[in-house]
Design an enzyme around this catalytic site. Sequence first.
Site, mmCIF file in Angstrom:
data_model
loop_
_atom_site.group_PDB
_atom_site.id
_atom_site.type_symbol
_atom_site.label_atom_id
_atom_site.label_comp_id
_atom_site.label_asym_id
_atom_site.label_seq_id
_atom_site.Cartn_x
_atom_site.Cartn_y
_atom_site.Cartn_z
ATOM 1 N N GLU A 166 -9.399 -10.606 -7.290
ATOM 2 C CA GLU A 166 -8.475 -9.650 -7.234
ATOM 3 C C GLU A 166 -7.212 -9.478 -8.353
ATOM 4 O O GLU A 166 -6.761 -8.480 -8.760
ATOM 5 C CB GLU A 166 -7.702 -9.755 -5.936
ATOM 6 C CG GLU A 166 -8.714 -9.130 -4.645
ATOM 7 C CD GLU A 166 -8.448 -9.351 -3.237
ATOM 8 O OE1 GLU A 166 -8.993 -9.098 -2.408
ATOM 9 O OE2 GLU A 166 -7.097 -9.701 -2.954
ATOM 10 N N TYR A 181 -12.041 -2.881 -2.369
ATOM 11 C CA TYR A 181 -12.349 -3.306 -0.941
ATOM 12 C C TYR A 181 -14.053 -3.540 -0.963
ATOM 13 O O TYR A 181 -14.733 -3.187 0.168
ATOM 14 C CB TYR A 181 -11.968 -2.118 -0.215
ATOM 15 C CG TYR A 181 -10.481 -2.258 0.320
ATOM 16 C CD1 TYR A 181 -10.156 -3.493 0.897
ATOM 17 C CD2 TYR A 181 -9.469 -1.220 0.186
ATOM 18 C CE1 TYR A 181 -8.851 -3.677 1.449
ATOM 19 C CE2 TYR A 181 -8.472 -1.326 0.449
ATOM 20 C CZ TYR A 181 -8.056 -2.499 1.225
ATOM 21 O OH TYR A 181 -6.740 -2.973 1.806
ATOM 22 N N LYS A 204 1.051 -1.084 -0.026
ATOM 23 C CA LYS A 204 -0.098 0.089 -0.026
ATOM 24 C C LYS A 204 0.908 1.394 -0.099
ATOM 25 O O LYS A 204 1.980 1.239 0.162
ATOM 26 C CB LYS A 204 -0.789 -0.140 1.075
ATOM 27 C CG LYS A 204 -1.988 -1.330 1.233
ATOM 28 C CD LYS A 204 -2.773 -1.108 2.686
ATOM 29 C CE LYS A 204 -3.628 -2.569 2.906
ATOM 30 N NZ LYS A 204 -4.275 -2.392 3.974
ATOM 31 N N HIS A 256 -1.438 -5.443 1.529
ATOM 32 C CA HIS A 256 -2.577 -6.314 1.304
ATOM 33 C C HIS A 256 -2.231 -7.858 0.641
ATOM 34 O O HIS A 256 -1.465 -7.855 -0.112
ATOM 35 C CB HIS A 256 -3.710 -5.551 0.381
ATOM 36 C CG HIS A 256 -4.725 -6.643 -0.340
ATOM 37 N ND1 HIS A 256 -5.830 -6.674 0.680
ATOM 38 C CD2 HIS A 256 -4.712 -7.293 -1.232
ATOM 39 C CE1 HIS A 256 -6.789 -7.628 -0.027
ATOM 40 N NE2 HIS A 256 -5.983 -7.890 -1.090
ATOM 41 N N ASN A 273 -1.275 -0.390 7.864
ATOM 42 C CA ASN A 273 -0.652 -1.774 7.911
ATOM 43 C C ASN A 273 0.172 -2.063 6.544
ATOM 44 O O ASN A 273 0.320 -3.311 6.550
ATOM 45 C CB ASN A 273 -1.738 -2.667 8.453
ATOM 46 C CG ASN A 273 -2.817 -2.920 7.314
ATOM 47 O OD1 ASN A 273 -2.836 -2.348 6.353
ATOM 48 N ND2 ASN A 273 -3.750 -3.849 7.621
HETATM 49 P P1 DAT Z 1 -6.783 -7.435 5.815
HETATM 50 O O1 DAT Z 1 -6.015 -6.353 5.163
HETATM 51 O O2 DAT Z 1 -5.875 -8.309 6.897
HETATM 52 O O3 DAT Z 1 -7.315 -8.609 4.833
HETATM 53 P P2 DAT Z 1 -9.550 -6.539 6.070
HETATM 54 O O4 DAT Z 1 -9.712 -7.397 4.637
HETATM 55 O O5 DAT Z 1 -10.404 -7.042 7.230
HETATM 56 O O6 DAT Z 1 -8.144 -6.785 6.414
HETATM 57 O O7 DAT Z 1 -9.493 -4.950 5.978
HETATM 58 C C1 DAT Z 1 -8.970 -4.460 4.946
HETATM 59 C C2 DAT Z 1 -8.022 -2.899 5.614
HETATM 60 O O8 DAT Z 1 -9.134 -2.324 6.139
HETATM 61 C C3 DAT Z 1 -6.892 -3.453 6.348
HETATM 62 O O9 DAT Z 1 -5.883 -4.091 6.122
HETATM 63 C C4 DAT Z 1 -6.858 -2.290 7.098
HETATM 64 C C5 DAT Z 1 -8.180 -1.559 7.042
HETATM 65 N N1 DAT Z 1 -9.039 -2.030 8.398
HETATM 66 C C6 DAT Z 1 -9.441 -3.100 8.711
HETATM 67 N N2 DAT Z 1 -10.137 -3.012 10.106
HETATM 68 C C7 DAT Z 1 -9.845 -1.656 10.377
HETATM 69 C C8 DAT Z 1 -10.318 -0.910 11.470
HETATM 70 N N3 DAT Z 1 -10.979 -1.402 12.500
HETATM 71 N N4 DAT Z 1 -10.130 0.385 11.640
HETATM 72 C C9 DAT Z 1 -9.363 0.899 10.305
HETATM 73 N N5 DAT Z 1 -9.154 0.348 9.434
HETATM 74 C C10 DAT Z 1 -9.429 -1.127 9.445
HETATM 75 MG MG MG Z 2 -9.060 -8.426 3.349
#
Ligand code: DAT
Ligand code: MG
Length: 151
Positions: free
Chosen positions: A128, A51, A11, A117, A114
Amino acid sequence: AEMERTFIAIKPDGVQRGLISEIVSRFERKGYKLVAIKLVVPSKQFAEKHYHDLKERPFFNGLCDFLSSGPVLAMVWEGEGVIKYGRKLIGATDPSKSEPGTIRGDLAVVVGRNIIHGSDGPETAKDEIALWFQPKELVSYTSNEEKWIYG
Ligand code: DAT
Ligand code: MG
């Protein structure tokens, strides 16, 4: 070996922090094969597509703004079990809970930044990869290391 492919993206925070080589090297040293790579600035609309599963979440808008805020390194990695194990290399979504030794555990602090992805299953990997890459951008080739990695 039963090869599968996953979509991995560094990212904008990971790119800006100079973590491309660090992250690529973790997948490379593990023994996975890079089959596609490009640096792109996704539009907001494209980020929303990427997303789409999260569109009801309160952080969705900020997340999509962030993903489209700068260069993203989009990649496809191939290998046996790469979808699931790739997630393991990445670590838990919230870096404050990611194990040390994982990419997020070692290199990130908060969930909103973080750095990486990774597809979370075979269906999302397929979707994707198709969203981010045209079929002709996926390069099929034989790695001479394969016989040493898979036996
Ligand atoms: P991942 O990236 O581990 O697959 P995800 O698909 O649940 O996690 O969420 C996508 C992204 O959204 C994640 O990398 C960071 C953001 N995100 C997830 N939960 C969040 C939260 N509680 N607050 C802020 N950003 C969040
Ligand atoms: Mg995810």
